[in-house]
Design a protein around this motif. Structure first.
Motif, short mmCIF file in Angstrom:
data_model
loop_
_atom_site.label_atom_id
_atom_site.label_comp_id
_atom_site.label_asym_id
_atom_site.label_seq_id
_atom_site.Cartn_x
_atom_site.Cartn_y
_atom_site.Cartn_z
N LEU A 81 -9.28 6.36 -5.07
CA LEU A 81 -8.28 5.51 -4.81
C LEU A 81 -6.98 5.42 -3.98
O LEU A 81 -6.75 5.02 -3.08
CB LEU A 81 -8.56 3.90 -5.89
CG LEU A 81 -8.02 2.93 -5.01
CD1 LEU A 81 -9.16 2.73 -3.97
CD2 LEU A 81 -8.29 1.53 -6.18
N LEU A 82 -6.51 6.32 -5.21
CA LEU A 82 -5.04 6.04 -4.31
C LEU A 82 -4.48 6.97 -4.05
O LEU A 82 -3.46 6.97 -3.71
CB LEU A 82 -3.87 6.22 -5.88
CG LEU A 82 -3.65 5.45 -6.92
CD1 LEU A 82 -3.21 5.32 -8.46
CD2 LEU A 82 -2.94 3.92 -5.91
N TRP A 105 -7.60 -2.85 -1.18
CA TRP A 105 -7.64 -3.91 -2.95
C TRP A 105 -6.21 -4.33 -2.29
O TRP A 105 -6.31 -5.41 -2.93
CB TRP A 105 -7.80 -2.87 -3.91
CG TRP A 105 -8.89 -1.99 -3.69
CD1 TRP A 105 -9.70 -0.92 -3.23
CD2 TRP A 105 -10.43 -3.08 -4.40
NE1 TRP A 105 -10.96 -1.46 -3.86
CE2 TRP A 105 -11.22 -2.57 -4.14
CE3 TRP A 105 -10.43 -4.10 -5.18
CZ2 TRP A 105 -12.63 -2.68 -4.98
CZ3 TRP A 105 -10.96 -4.92 -5.33
CH2 TRP A 105 -12.30 -3.73 -5.87
N TYR A 112 -4.90 5.82 1.95
CA TYR A 112 -4.19 5.12 2.18
C TYR A 112 -5.59 4.01 2.80
O TYR A 112 -5.15 2.63 2.11
CB TYR A 112 -3.86 5.54 3.14
CG TYR A 112 -2.70 4.22 3.53
CD1 TYR A 112 -3.57 4.20 5.45
CD2 TYR A 112 -1.73 4.17 3.60
CE1 TYR A 112 -2.03 3.02 5.29
CE2 TYR A 112 -0.55 3.35 3.59
CZ TYR A 112 -1.13 2.49 4.90
OH TYR A 112 -0.24 1.54 5.53
N VAL A 144 0.55 3.98 -3.42
CA VAL A 144 0.21 5.50 -2.49
C VAL A 144 0.93 6.58 -2.76
O VAL A 144 1.05 7.23 -3.11
CB VAL A 144 -1.34 5.27 -1.00
CG1 VAL A 144 -1.41 6.36 -0.51
CG2 VAL A 144 -1.62 4.40 -1.97
N ARG A 198 1.11 6.58 -10.42
CA ARG A 198 -0.24 7.49 -10.18
C ARG A 198 -0.20 9.02 -11.09
O ARG A 198 -1.75 9.16 -11.22
CB ARG A 198 -0.01 8.05 -8.57
CG ARG A 198 0.58 6.79 -7.74
CD ARG A 198 0.72 7.27 -5.89
NE ARG A 198 2.00 8.34 -6.39
CZ ARG A 198 2.67 7.85 -5.77
NH1 ARG A 198 2.97 6.32 -5.73
NH2 ARG A 198 3.91 8.48 -6.07
N CYS A 247 -8.52 2.85 1.62
CA CYS A 247 -8.81 2.88 0.49
C CYS A 247 -7.71 1.51 -0.71
O CYS A 247 -8.80 -0.06 -1.10
CB CYS A 247 -9.40 3.63 -0.66
SG CYS A 247 -10.28 4.88 0.60
N SER A 248 -6.40 1.77 -0.43
CA SER A 248 -5.93 1.39 -1.49
C SER A 248 -4.96 0.21 -0.29
O SER A 248 -5.76 -0.73 -1.07
CB SER A 248 -4.37 1.93 -1.34
OG SER A 248 -5.12 3.17 -2.51
N THR A 267 0.98 -0.99 0.01
CA THR A 267 -0.07 0.30 -0.57
C THR A 267 1.16 1.13 0.31
O THR A 267 0.27 2.29 -1.23
CB THR A 267 -0.99 -0.04 1.41
OG1 THR A 267 -2.08 -1.66 0.98
CG2 THR A 267 -1.80 1.07 1.38
#
Length: 118
Positions: free
Chosen positions: A66-67, A76, A70, A23, A32, A72-73, A19
């Motif tokens: 999403l990116l 995934w 933190y 990110v 990104r 949320c990423s 992550t």
């Protein structure tokens, strides 16, 4: 497959590192960039500050949002890591161990920096 405490720890540390890699890290900036607009502003001290805002519409907005999150990423990233662990443990375990060790190193570096700055 049974999840042991050690497996959970390795998966968690690997998720943490993946992550952060996606990110925050400079080496993945190229991933990104297509999803963000770069805004430059001069602050009160005359220094330029750069802000990254997610694109305004479509799929690029979704991935930008999403990116930029933190939490949320990490969901995934965790889903990807757990899926790899279950679907192909022979291939994924070395990769996960590398990410987990790098995660521990990142945490240790934060601790060291904290005490150096005091």
């Amino acid at each position: 497959m049974k999840i042991t405490f050690l497996n959970l720890l390795i998966l968690s540390l690997a998720t943490f590192r993946l992550t952060r890699l996606l990110v925050f890290d400079k080496i993945t900036e190229f991933i990104r960039n297509p999803f963000f607009d770069e805004i430059k502003e001069e602050n009160e001290d005359g220094e330029m500050e750069v802000y990254y805002l997610p694109k305004k519409t479509g799929v690029k907005k979704f991935f930008g949002e999403l990116l930029s999150c933190y939490w949320c990423s990490s969901i995934w990233a965790a889903a990807l890591i757990v899926a790899l662990f279950y679907l192909s443990p022979a291939i994924s375990v070395p990769i996960l161990l590398i990410l987990a060790v790098a995660g521990i190193a990142s945490i240790l570096e934060l601790v060291v920096q904290y005490f150096i700055e005091k």
